[in-house]
Write an enzyme that holds these catalytic residues in place. Structure first.
Site, PDB file in Angstrom:
ATOM      1  N   THR A  17       1.162   7.487  -4.775  1.00  0.00           N
ATOM      2  CA  THR A  17       0.668   8.667  -4.310  1.00  0.00           C
ATOM      3  C   THR A  17       1.607   9.853  -4.482  1.00  0.00           C
ATOM      4  OG1 THR A  17      -1.265   7.658  -3.007  1.00  0.00           O
ATOM      5  CG2 THR A  17      -0.479   9.985  -2.389  1.00  0.00           C
ATOM      6  N   TYR A  31      -7.735  11.042  -5.828  1.00  0.00           N
ATOM      7  CA  TYR A  31      -6.736  11.608  -6.850  1.00  0.00           C
ATOM      8  C   TYR A  31      -6.266  10.770  -7.806  1.00  0.00           C
ATOM      9  CZ  TYR A  31      -3.944   9.332  -3.318  1.00  0.00           C
ATOM     10  OH  TYR A  31      -3.439   8.468  -2.434  1.00  0.00           O
ATOM     11  N   SER A  64       0.501   1.027  -6.089  1.00  0.00           N
ATOM     12  CA  SER A  64       1.392  -0.110  -5.577  1.00  0.00           C
ATOM     13  C   SER A  64       0.641  -1.291  -5.476  1.00  0.00           C
ATOM     14  CB  SER A  64       2.261   0.305  -4.365  1.00  0.00           C
ATOM     15  OG  SER A  64       1.275   0.407  -3.313  1.00  0.00           O
ATOM     16  N   THR A  98       2.445   3.521  -1.265  1.00  0.00           N
ATOM     17  CA  THR A  98       2.533   3.336   0.267  1.00  0.00           C
ATOM     18  C   THR A  98       1.792   1.746   0.451  1.00  0.00           C
ATOM     19  OG1 THR A  98       0.455   4.347   1.050  1.00  0.00           O
ATOM     20  CG2 THR A  98       2.650   5.587   1.043  1.00  0.00           C
ATOM     21  N   ASP A  99       0.732   1.448  -0.371  1.00  0.00           N
ATOM     22  CA  ASP A  99       0.121   0.241   0.037  1.00  0.00           C
ATOM     23  C   ASP A  99       0.648  -0.997   0.143  1.00  0.00           C
ATOM     24  OD1 ASP A  99      -2.580   1.713   0.579  1.00  0.00           O
ATOM     25  OD2 ASP A  99      -3.077   1.647  -1.466  1.00  0.00           O
ATOM     26  N   LYS A 171       2.545  -0.264   7.456  1.00  0.00           N
ATOM     27  CA  LYS A 171       1.681   0.678   7.344  1.00  0.00           C
ATOM     28  C   LYS A 171       0.444   0.611   8.100  1.00  0.00           C
ATOM     29  CE  LYS A 171      -1.365   3.189   3.822  1.00  0.00           C
ATOM     30  NZ  LYS A 171      -1.636   3.628   2.379  1.00  0.00           N
ATOM     31  N   GLU A 286       2.738 -24.704  18.639  1.00  0.00           N
ATOM     32  CA  GLU A 286       2.832 -26.011  19.664  1.00  0.00           C
ATOM     33  C   GLU A 286       3.812 -26.898  19.110  1.00  0.00           C
ATOM     34  OE1 GLU A 286      -0.971 -26.656  21.069  1.00  0.00           O
ATOM     35  OE2 GLU A 286      -1.123 -24.476  21.636  1.00  0.00           O
TER      36      GLU A 286
END
Ligand code: ASP
Length: 329
Positions: A17, A31, A64, A98-99, A171, A286
């Site tokens: 982006t 976009y 990404s 960013t993803d 994120k 455990e």
């Protein structure tokens, strides 16, 4: 600052982006990724010329979600080559979508093995948007990359005036400019109008201290993620086994049927790692489950636990040694 006194920065770009473009200033989330050339991005931050000599190289121009291991392998090779050059840059800045940025940043943190600052940045708003955050994030990333105190920390993630460790950063918000946080830990530092400030260091192995430096990224074994929820059955585990996975990362808590399927996978030789579904704190395993090989991922997110498990398996780490790896990284 005179030209020769300016530190050099290598800016590697991969899309996302931060290079997005829309037809209007209010894109409402629609976009085109990658439609803003890097040159235009840099024009939005003329102040950078006074801070550093930038050399820009495009490594990719993708969303990404389309990031691949071959692209990342090229990025790693370029960073290592730049750091080993007779006149290395002061620091390296990588732009990314960013993803999946936290996955790439964590991988680079573990495999690049360089001491110089490597700062990853991104944007939540496309470059054409009202209040675009790419220019200020890029400015702050370069400020961090020229700062000698950024060296020796592995990779740093610079967004929204915070400097995060790739191990902790997530994120957390889908559309906010304040999307990235390090839950339970807080950022390593901040970039504010007065300067770059660090407040803490990660205790975990990274950079040159990582045993995964130089791992062949083209040969990473398959590791799948399986989500856990009430009444989850073994379908996800079985599919991963059938697909040839050598490891499984389960995002717990485990229903009885899913636990049985995971145990069966472990008996077939798969490495099985458990995360929890929250955003902080170490998962508890455990003793009865540790005995069949279930390894806790500490507080790593499932996507990052998957990266660490792939690297560990590629290095030949045996199931019994996985708790050490998840405790050290
Ligand atoms: N889908 C975009 C990406 O990850 C989102 C962003 O960069 O904010 O490339």
């Amino acid at each position: 600052m005179s030209e020769s006194a300016r530190p050099s920065i290598l800016l590697l770009t991969t899309g996302g982006t931060i290079q997005g473009a829309a037809s209007g200033r209010l894109s409402q989330g629609d976009y085109r990724i990658g439609d803003t050339p890097v040159a235009r991005l840099l024009e939005a931050v003329p102040e950078l010329a006074s801070l550093a000599d930038l050399t820009v190289e495009e490594m990719a121009n993708v969303d990404s979600v389309e990031m691949t291991m071959p692209i990342l392998a090229r990025v790693v090779a370029r960073i290592r080559q730049a750091a080993a050059a007779p006149h290395p840059p002061r620091g390296i800045v990588l732009t990314h979508g960013t993803d999946t940025m936290e996955e790439s940043a964590y991988l680079l943190h573990l495999v690049t093995g360089v001491d110089l600052p490597v700062v990853v940045t991104a944007a939540m708003r496309p470059a054409t948007e009202l209040g675009a955050d790419g220019p200020i994030n890029l400015w702050n990333a370069v400020r961090a990359a020229v700062d000698p105190r950024s060296a020796g920390r592995g990779v740093i993630v610079a967004l929204n005036e915070r400097l995060h460790g790739p191990r902790e950063v997530l994120k957390l918000f889908a559309q906010s400019a304040d999307a990235f946080q390090s839950p339970g830990m807080g950022p390593l530092g901040r970039t504010d109008p007065d300067g770059v400030r660090y407040y803490r260091r990660s205790e975990r192995r990274c950079g040159a201290a990582s045993e995964f430096v130089g791992v062949d990224l083209s040969q990473l074994p398959r590791v799948d993620l399986v989500a856990a929820y009430q009444e989850a059955d073994g379908t996800g585990c079985a599919a991963a086994v059938a697909a040839g996975a050598r490891g499984l990362v389960l995002c717990g808590p485990l229903s009885p049927a899913l636990k049985a399927a995971a145990r069966a996978a472990a008996l077939q030789g798969l490495a099985v790692v458990l995360c929890h579904r929250g955003a902080g704190g170490a998962v508890h395993v455990e003793a009865a489950d540790r005995s069949w090989g279930l390894c806790g991922a500490d507080d790593l997110s499932p996507a990052k636990a998957r990266i660490l498990l792939r690297l560990a398996l590629a290095r030949g780490v045996k199931a019994g040694d996985l708790p050490r790896v998840f405790g050290e990284y």
